[in-house]
Design an enzyme around this catalytic site. Structure first.
Site, PDB file in Angstrom:
ATOM      1  N   CYS A  18      -4.843   2.234  -5.578  1.00 60.92           N
ATOM      2  CA  CYS A  18      -3.797   2.281  -4.563  1.00 60.92           C
ATOM      3  C   CYS A  18      -3.333   3.723  -4.361  1.00 60.92           C
ATOM      4  O   CYS A  18      -3.136   4.174  -3.241  1.00 60.92           O
ATOM      5  CB  CYS A  18      -2.623   1.414  -5.012  1.00 60.92           C
ATOM      6  SG  CYS A  18      -1.722   0.662  -3.665  1.00 60.92           S
ATOM      7  N   ARG A  41      -6.249  -1.294 -10.186  1.00 64.12           N
ATOM      8  CA  ARG A  41      -5.745  -1.510  -8.834  1.00 64.12           C
ATOM      9  C   ARG A  41      -4.670  -0.491  -8.474  1.00 64.12           C
ATOM     10  O   ARG A  41      -4.634   0.030  -7.370  1.00 64.12           O
ATOM     11  CB  ARG A  41      -5.180  -2.934  -8.699  1.00 64.12           C
ATOM     12  CG  ARG A  41      -4.755  -3.277  -7.288  1.00 64.12           C
ATOM     13  CD  ARG A  41      -5.952  -3.294  -6.352  1.00 64.12           C
ATOM     14  NE  ARG A  41      -5.575  -3.316  -4.943  1.00 64.12           N
ATOM     15  CZ  ARG A  41      -5.378  -2.227  -4.196  1.00 64.12           C
ATOM     16  NH1 ARG A  41      -5.517  -1.021  -4.743  1.00 64.12           N
ATOM     17  NH2 ARG A  41      -5.079  -2.324  -2.932  1.00 64.12           N
ATOM     18  N   CYS A  57       4.092   4.432  -3.055  1.00 67.39           N
ATOM     19  CA  CYS A  57       4.065   2.959  -3.087  1.00 67.39           C
ATOM     20  C   CYS A  57       5.022   2.398  -2.048  1.00 67.39           C
ATOM     21  O   CYS A  57       4.754   1.418  -1.365  1.00 67.39           O
ATOM     22  CB  CYS A  57       4.490   2.451  -4.455  1.00 67.39           C
ATOM     23  SG  CYS A  57       3.637   3.208  -5.825  1.00 67.39           S
TER      24      CYS A  57
END
Lengths: 260, 176
Positions: A221, A217, A169
């Site tokens: 991702c 989501r 991330c």
């Protein structure tokens, strides 16, 4: 003719301007939001909640989303949270499935997420429950000990770099004003940027042609980061969701929004 | 003695922490998440890294880069361009993060612009470019750029073609 020429120049100017720093598609999204197709999913979700189903032939009106049996109003803003009966920290989707199993007696494992153009019952239910928190502030409140430790894992997971490309991330979402191709990347470590992003999910996703959830989501991702696909029910996804909810704490819910 | 034990524990603690996160993740994905290697471990908590450790790890990584002996002629810059814009599993997708040529519009900004990369003076050594594409972490340990060669995303020839795309005078990268 002249008008067309002007608009082409304006568009090119916007796209090529070196000082441009905002979101290129913001105006388009705003226009679309005025006629948000997510209303159909919200309606269907409400019907699903109220209609008896499963072997036990009961509806979900006794499902406790954390504020007591049947309370839907404002339930979304305090999730994920610890549930004593399930002995687990759950987000809305996990909790809805738990209710389907324990109250309705549903045993078959339906898909969590739909394919392009299709939404699952779970997605419809999720978007309906979330829509009943519209205008309320995200507020995890006093977190239980298990929630806090899951939050800690979520934070570490955010910084973790893994997979064939060493992505995580943190690769894309730890600084402001960056782009992948034309897509602006929100800095999720900055609550001012994380807030509006988190508070707009679940959302109608244009590229999917249907409503999708924050959990979906996050999972997508990680897929884009070349990580292996996470199990829909995994605690890792809940941990990251919890981390994002914490980052967005205090933001007013605008979901369901419209996304690219 | 006590002091030495404490120092040892402090030294390996980032490793231990990373290990237990891997352990926790083990059964949560449909296919197993590959065990993090040392670079991924330390770069998941880069604040725990001392400058000395960082330098040593970079030097070790540099020594491990298998620069081809016959890297004297440039590769195929046209194929390199295709790899730079491709988004498949074995493409570079360089434009996702870098601006590569003047006419690019949909380029990312996670990496620096590479406009005119090959027309700098002094000219960048092609062995260095090849090595950098093979393992950028050897030059900047926690760089966001993938280790295209070391992680088998691109093979030797592909790296050579990308090098040509970046350095060839005729390449669109180097047009004013």
């Amino acid at each position: 003719m002249f008008k067309r020429w002007i608009s082409i120049v304006l568009m090119a100017d916007l796209a090529l301007s070196p000082v441009y720093s905002g979101d290129l598609f913001a105006t388009d999204r705003q226009r679309l939001a005025e006629d948000n197709p997510a209303v159909f999913a919200v309606e269907r979700g409400k019907t699903l909640w109220e209609t008896p189903a499963g072997p036990n032939n009961v509806n979900l009106e006794r499902c406790d989303l954390g504020l007591g049996p049947g309370v839907v109003e404002g339930a979304y803003v305090a999730l994920p949270r610890w549930f004593e009966d399930a002995h687990r920290v759950m987000d809305l989707e996990q909790r809805l499935r738990w209710c389907q199993k324990s109250l309705q007696g549903v045993v078959s494992d339906q898909a969590w997420y739909g394919t392009e153009g299709r939404e699952t019952d779970l997605e419809a239910l999720t978007v309906w429950v979330a829509s009943r928190s519209l205008g309320k502030k995200l507020d995890l409140g006093e977190m239980s000990a298990p929630s806090q430790s899951l939050l800690g894992l979520g934070r570490r997971l955010f910084y973790k770099r893994a997979g064939s490309h060493d992505y995580g991330c943190v690769t894309c979402h730890a600084a402001s004003g960056l782009r992948v191709r034309l897509q602006t990347l929100p800095n999720l470590l900055d609550p001012m940027e994380a807030g509006p992003v988190v508070a707009s999910w679940p959302a109608y996703r244009l590229s999917q042609g249907q409503v999708r959830t924050l959990r979906w989501r996050i999972r997508d991702c990680l897929r884009q980061s070349h990580w292996p696909s996470f199990k829909e029910d995994s605690d890792a996804l809940t941990a990251l969701e919890l981390f994002l909810m914490r980052q967005a704490d205090g933001t007013v819910m605008v979901a369901p929004a419209v996304k690219r | 003695m006590k002091y030495r034990f404490l120092m040892f524990t402090l030294l390996i603690s980032p490793w231990l922490c990373a290990e237990d996160l891997d352990q926790w993740l083990r059964n949560q994905s449909n296919s197993p998440l590959a065990r993090s290697d040392q670079i991924q471990h330390v770069c998941s908590t880069p604040e725990s890294l001392t400058p000395k450790q960082r330098k040593r790890m970079e030097e070790d990584a540099q020594k491990a880069i298998p620069i081809p002996k016959h890297l004297n002629a440039l590769g195929d810059r046209v194929r390199g361009e295709r790899l730079a814009y491709g988004t498949g599993d074995h493409d570079g997708n360089c434009v996702g993060c870098h601006r590569l040529q003047k006419s690019d519009v949909a380029y990312g900004t996670l990496g620096p612009s590479l406009l005119g990369y090959g027309s700098q003076t002094p000219k960048v050594d092609q062995r260095h470019v090849w090595a950098h594409l093979y393992n950028p972490k050897a030059f900047n340990l926690c760089s966001v750029m993938p280790r295209f060669g070391q992680q088998h995303i691109l093979d030797e020839a592909a790296l050579k073609d990308l090098t040509a795309f970046l350095l060839d005078d005729a390449s669109p990268v180097n047009q004013p």
